[in-house]
Design a protein around this motif. Structure first.
Motif, PDB file in Angstrom:
ATOM      1  N   GLY A  25      61.078  26.943  66.942  1.00  0.00           N
ATOM      2  CA  GLY A  25      61.569  28.188  66.365  1.00  0.00           C
ATOM      3  C   GLY A  25      60.755  28.718  65.213  1.00  0.00           C
ATOM      4  O   GLY A  25      61.122  29.711  64.601  1.00  0.00           O
ATOM      5  N   ARG A  26      59.629  28.103  64.907  1.00  0.00           N
ATOM      6  CA  ARG A  26      58.785  28.558  63.799  1.00  0.00           C
ATOM      7  C   ARG A  26      57.674  29.426  64.366  1.00  0.00           C
ATOM      8  O   ARG A  26      56.888  28.991  65.215  1.00  0.00           O
ATOM      9  CB  ARG A  26      58.206  27.361  63.040  1.00  0.00           C
ATOM     10  N   TYR A  27      57.621  30.655  63.912  1.00  0.00           N
ATOM     11  CA  TYR A  27      56.663  31.622  64.438  1.00  0.00           C
ATOM     12  C   TYR A  27      55.362  31.560  63.637  1.00  0.00           C
ATOM     13  O   TYR A  27      55.328  31.923  62.458  1.00  0.00           O
ATOM     14  CB  TYR A  27      57.228  33.037  64.359  1.00  0.00           C
ATOM     15  N   ARG A  28      54.293  31.128  64.286  1.00  0.00           N
ATOM     16  CA  ARG A  28      52.979  31.115  63.657  1.00  0.00           C
ATOM     17  C   ARG A  28      52.048  31.944  64.524  1.00  0.00           C
ATOM     18  O   ARG A  28      51.675  31.526  65.626  1.00  0.00           O
ATOM     19  CB  ARG A  28      52.449  29.691  63.523  1.00  0.00           C
ATOM     20  N   HIS A  29      51.672  33.123  64.027  1.00  0.00           N
ATOM     21  CA  HIS A  29      50.890  34.036  64.851  1.00  0.00           C
ATOM     22  C   HIS A  29      49.569  33.426  65.296  1.00  0.00           C
ATOM     23  O   HIS A  29      49.169  33.553  66.459  1.00  0.00           O
ATOM     24  CB  HIS A  29      50.631  35.350  64.112  1.00  0.00           C
ATOM     25  N   GLU A  30      48.850  32.789  64.393  1.00  0.00           N
ATOM     26  CA  GLU A  30      47.550  32.237  64.755  1.00  0.00           C
ATOM     27  C   GLU A  30      47.690  31.197  65.863  1.00  0.00           C
ATOM     28  O   GLU A  30      46.878  31.158  66.798  1.00  0.00           O
ATOM     29  CB  GLU A  30      46.871  31.620  63.535  1.00  0.00           C
ATOM     30  N   ASP A  31      48.727  30.374  65.797  1.00  0.00           N
ATOM     31  CA  ASP A  31      48.951  29.377  66.848  1.00  0.00           C
ATOM     32  C   ASP A  31      49.267  30.053  68.179  1.00  0.00           C
ATOM     33  O   ASP A  31      48.788  29.629  69.243  1.00  0.00           O
ATOM     34  CB  ASP A  31      50.097  28.442  66.465  1.00  0.00           C
ATOM     35  N   PHE A  32      50.091  31.095  68.113  1.00  0.00           N
ATOM     36  CA  PHE A  32      50.424  31.821  69.341  1.00  0.00           C
ATOM     37  C   PHE A  32      49.190  32.485  69.933  1.00  0.00           C
ATOM     38  O   PHE A  32      48.988  32.448  71.160  1.00  0.00           O
ATOM     39  CB  PHE A  32      51.492  32.879  69.056  1.00  0.00           C
ATOM     40  N   TYR A  33      48.364  33.080  69.085  1.00  0.00           N
ATOM     41  CA  TYR A  33      47.145  33.743  69.556  1.00  0.00           C
ATOM     42  C   TYR A  33      46.233  32.743  70.275  1.00  0.00           C
ATOM     43  O   TYR A  33      45.703  33.032  71.360  1.00  0.00           O
ATOM     44  CB  TYR A  33      46.441  34.373  68.362  1.00  0.00           C
ATOM     45  N   ARG A  34      46.077  31.552  69.713  1.00  0.00           N
ATOM     46  CA  ARG A  34      45.239  30.541  70.356  1.00  0.00           C
ATOM     47  C   ARG A  34      45.873  30.078  71.673  1.00  0.00           C
ATOM     48  O   ARG A  34      45.160  29.841  72.664  1.00  0.00           O
ATOM     49  CB  ARG A  34      45.028  29.359  69.418  1.00  0.00           C
ATOM     50  N   PHE A  35      47.187  29.967  71.672  1.00  0.00           N
ATOM     51  CA  PHE A  35      47.901  29.622  72.902  1.00  0.00           C
ATOM     52  C   PHE A  35      47.624  30.651  73.985  1.00  0.00           C
ATOM     53  O   PHE A  35      47.317  30.296  75.145  1.00  0.00           O
ATOM     54  CB  PHE A  35      49.398  29.541  72.607  1.00  0.00           C
ATOM     55  N   GLU A  73      59.521  43.018  58.231  1.00  0.00           N
ATOM     56  CA  GLU A  73      59.062  41.657  57.961  1.00  0.00           C
ATOM     57  C   GLU A  73      57.664  41.620  57.362  1.00  0.00           C
ATOM     58  O   GLU A  73      57.476  41.156  56.243  1.00  0.00           O
ATOM     59  CB  GLU A  73      59.111  40.838  59.248  1.00  0.00           C
ATOM     60  N   MET A  74      56.670  42.125  58.089  1.00  0.00           N
ATOM     61  CA  MET A  74      55.293  42.009  57.610  1.00  0.00           C
ATOM     62  C   MET A  74      55.058  42.862  56.378  1.00  0.00           C
ATOM     63  O   MET A  74      54.422  42.419  55.413  1.00  0.00           O
ATOM     64  CB  MET A  74      54.328  42.433  58.731  1.00  0.00           C
ATOM     65  N   GLY A  75      55.548  44.080  56.378  1.00  0.00           N
ATOM     66  CA  GLY A  75      55.288  44.985  55.278  1.00  0.00           C
ATOM     67  C   GLY A  75      56.147  44.749  54.057  1.00  0.00           C
ATOM     68  O   GLY A  75      55.648  44.768  52.929  1.00  0.00           O
ATOM     69  N   LEU A  76      57.460  44.512  54.247  1.00  0.00           N
ATOM     70  CA  LEU A  76      58.385  44.418  53.123  1.00  0.00           C
ATOM     71  C   LEU A  76      58.982  43.021  52.942  1.00  0.00           C
ATOM     72  O   LEU A  76      59.884  42.849  52.123  1.00  0.00           O
ATOM     73  CB  LEU A  76      59.513  45.451  53.282  1.00  0.00           C
ATOM     74  N   TYR A  77      58.475  42.044  53.697  1.00  0.00           N
ATOM     75  CA  TYR A  77      58.901  40.652  53.535  1.00  0.00           C
ATOM     76  C   TYR A  77      60.422  40.558  53.555  1.00  0.00           C
ATOM     77  O   TYR A  77      61.047  39.882  52.758  1.00  0.00           O
ATOM     78  CB  TYR A  77      58.343  40.094  52.220  1.00  0.00           C
ATOM     79  N   GLY A  78      61.006  41.233  54.540  1.00  0.00           N
ATOM     80  CA  GLY A  78      62.448  41.376  54.545  1.00  0.00           C
ATOM     81  C   GLY A  78      63.209  40.172  55.042  1.00  0.00           C
ATOM     82  O   GLY A  78      64.362  39.961  54.649  1.00  0.00           O
ATOM     83  N   ALA A  79      62.601  39.359  55.917  1.00  0.00           N
ATOM     84  CA  ALA A  79      63.364  38.277  56.541  1.00  0.00           C
ATOM     85  C   ALA A  79      62.758  36.898  56.332  1.00  0.00           C
ATOM     86  O   ALA A  79      63.473  35.907  56.318  1.00  0.00           O
ATOM     87  CB  ALA A  79      63.507  38.552  58.045  1.00  0.00           C
ATOM     88  N   GLY A  80      61.449  36.819  56.237  1.00  0.00           N
ATOM     89  CA  GLY A  80      60.809  35.517  56.125  1.00  0.00           C
ATOM     90  C   GLY A  80      60.801  34.737  57.419  1.00  0.00           C
ATOM     91  O   GLY A  80      60.695  33.518  57.409  1.00  0.00           O
ATOM     92  N   VAL A  81      60.885  35.432  58.566  1.00  0.00           N
ATOM     93  CA  VAL A  81      60.901  34.715  59.842  1.00  0.00           C
ATOM     94  C   VAL A  81      59.492  34.354  60.306  1.00  0.00           C
ATOM     95  O   VAL A  81      59.312  33.369  61.026  1.00  0.00           O
ATOM     96  CB  VAL A  81      61.634  35.516  60.943  1.00  0.00           C
ATOM     97  N   PHE A  82      58.482  35.145  59.933  1.00  0.00           N
ATOM     98  CA  PHE A  82      57.113  34.743  60.242  1.00  0.00           C
ATOM     99  C   PHE A  82      56.139  35.029  59.107  1.00  0.00           C
ATOM    100  O   PHE A  82      55.099  34.369  59.016  1.00  0.00           O
ATOM    101  CB  PHE A  82      56.601  35.379  61.547  1.00  0.00           C
ATOM    102  N   ALA A  83      56.428  35.990  58.251  1.00  0.00           N
ATOM    103  CA  ALA A  83      55.547  36.261  57.113  1.00  0.00           C
ATOM    104  C   ALA A  83      55.647  35.109  56.120  1.00  0.00           C
ATOM    105  O   ALA A  83      56.743  34.753  55.683  1.00  0.00           O
ATOM    106  CB  ALA A  83      55.928  37.579  56.446  1.00  0.00           C
ATOM    107  N   THR A  84      54.519  34.524  55.764  1.00  0.00           N
ATOM    108  CA  THR A  84      54.525  33.366  54.869  1.00  0.00           C
ATOM    109  C   THR A  84      54.436  33.766  53.402  1.00  0.00           C
ATOM    110  O   THR A  84      54.570  32.912  52.527  1.00  0.00           O
ATOM    111  CB  THR A  84      53.354  32.435  55.199  1.00  0.00           C
TER     112      THR A  84
END
Length: 508
Positions: A136-146, A407-418
């Motif tokens: 359940g942890r979203y890591r974009h770089e890992d997904f991109y490589r996948f 999420e990415m712009g306003l860091y609203g949830a912390g689900v994938f933005a670190t």
């Protein structure tokens, strides 16, 4: 059975239109849907013109098309099942389970049934993403490589072409003074599009209680976007041959007089289904393999389409509806009016907002590091900025804007933005030419004429310290906060409060 195509699913080469060549097709133009938000007129022109062209192309190919122009989707569905009482519909699966339930309910209320099939505008099906995400942890770089491994794009014997997965460090160059990008393509409206332009102007202008077109999307540039499959392919050809080679090094740069830089401008065609992600990726890779584009340009583009676009679609699918209302920093400021009218002396914000007002477009760094960054450090409630993005951009759909903005712009949830993507004037000055012509001083934090980005940046770190200081990626930032005296922090807080008063009064 009838193939029901919603306006953002205009696919012919795959999906139910291709798989069911003998079935009739239903499209519904619903005016009420177009009134949900004060949409930019170019967004409505794009959608309705593309739908009407798609209708005509299907009919020219011998398909039976029922094209219903109604006030609501409910009206369109009711009319369809009244004329075809024993019919059933097949349509693409929407992005969330709640949206699918809503469509099922609409069809059932109209007296019919609906079958859902996979959305062919994407390469990664839900089952594949859900299997990848695992914990359940979203890591974009890992997904991109996948996804690179799964598709074999830019891979050689199991390793990334060139030896690196990511060439982002080569995507941040500043163009030389004499640099000029290729002119972006312009698709002149034909009779169908001109009819839509006239209809949109007559039907929707001034029809909203707030932010009517006549006041806030005033006098936009001529409409320029592809509305047919043929035009979209021409736009892809133009990008690969004329813009892709220089896309990579300058993709994060911003120039006041170059709204398009070397960006692809293909998002509208991808999001409507006029182009498929596989074909745009493969065209870009072919340019690299033929020696016509450098690897860091091609990899950067592939990362946007294969990585980021697919990733956000699934984060949205899994995290809605909570994501739309997320606000982990408790931001509560109203969106300043200059997002709608462009009336600010800040050169960067004025230029980027004017670009949205004129074209319904700005590129991704302007979206993230100018518009969203200001909203973040100013303290705008995420849902308000998300609404503006959704209304103002020609390529915006809720699945696009919500994870990008909230999420990415306003860091609203912390689900994938670190971490929050907050910056002062330093970033704007490094990546653009805006500061040289701005009446605000990029090097000043407080006092008259100090750039608002500076005081707001330090004030953002100060007031969110309890939440952010423990973030290991924020350590350097807070070490700089610790070096500021109590007197300096007091002046920063006072300047930030003054900036918000100025913005609220329309004087920033």
């Amino acid at each position: 059975m009838t193939v029901w195509l919603r306006g953002d699913h205009l696919l012919r080469r795959s999906g139910p239109v291709d798989n069911r060549p003998d079935e009739p097709v239903l499209l519904i133009e619903a005016q009420s849907f177009a009134r949900k938000l004060p949409y930019h007129p170019h967004k409505l022109i794009l959608l309705f013109s593309a739908m009407r062209h798609f209708r005509d192309d299907l009919r020219d190919a011998g398909r039976t098309v029922q094209y219903r122009q109604t006030e609501t989707f409910e009206d369109g569905l009711a009319a369809h099942f009244e004329a075809n009482p024993d019919d059933a519909l097949v349509t693409h699966r929407p992005q969330t389970e709640s949206a699918q339930a809503r469509l099922e309910s609409l069809v059932a209320d109209a007296g019919g049934a609906v079958e859902f099939v996979p959305d062919e505008r994407f390469l990664c099906p839900p089952s594949q993403f859900d299997g990848w995400v695992g914990d359940g942890r979203y890591r974009h770089e890992d997904f991109y490589r996948f996804m690179r491994r799964e598709t074999d794009y830019l891979m050689a014997d199991g390793d990334p072409v060139g030896g690196e997965w990511n060439y982002d460090d080569q995507n941040r160059e500043t163009p030389p003074d004499e640099w000029t990008p290729a002119e972006p393509p312009l698709f002149e409206p034909d009779d169908v599009t001109r009819d839509v332009i006239e209809w949109v102007e007559e039907t929707f202008e001034g029809s909203y209680d707030e932010q009517p077109y006549g006041g806030d999307w005033a006098d936009p540039d001529p409409f320029r976007w592809p509305v047919t499959r043929r035009q979209a392919v021409r736009a892809l050809d133009h990008f690969v041959t004329s813009r892709l080679p220089e896309f990579g090094p300058y993709q994060d740069a911003m120039l006041e007089d170059e709204w398009a830089m070397s960006h692809s401008l293909l998002s509208t065609s991808l999001n409507l289904g006029l182009l498929g992600p596989d074909e745009v990726i493969e065209r870009a890779i072919a340019a690299y393999e033929d020696g016509d584009a450098p690897l860091h340009s091609v990899e950067g583009f592939v990362r946007q389409v294969l990585g980021w676009r697919e990733f956000l679609r699934h984060v949205y699918r899994r995290e809605m509806p909570d994501l739309a209302a997320a606000n982990q920093l408790g931001a509560s400021e109203a969106l300043p009016d200059f997002y709608w009218d462009g009336d600010t002396d800040m050169a960067c914000l004025s230029d980027v907002v004017d670009g949205v007002r004129e074209r319904g477009y700005s590129h991704h760094i302007e979206r993230l590091m100018i518009l969203a960054n200001f909203g973040l450090i100013y303290g705008v409630e995420p849902a308000q900025l998300n609404r503006w993005f959704h209304a103002g951009y020609v390529d915006a759909f809720h699945w696009v804007t919500t994870p990008n903005v909230v999420e990415m712009g306003l860091y609203g949830a912390g689900v994938f933005a670190t971490k929050p993507y907050a910056s002062s004037a330093n970033y704007v000055d490094k990546m653009s030419d805006y500061c040289s012509g701005c009446p605000y001083y990029k090097t000043k934090t407080t006092g008259e004429g100090a750039c608002p980005f500076n005081a707001l940046y330090w004030d953002f770190l100060d007031r969110n310290e309890d939440t952010l200081r423990s973030n290991h990626r924020m350590g350097l930032m807070y070490s700089h906060v610790d070096n500021k005296s109590d007197e300096e922090l007091t002046e920063i807080r006072e300047r930030a409060a003054e900036i918000r008063e100025m913005a609220a009064a329309g004087d920033l």
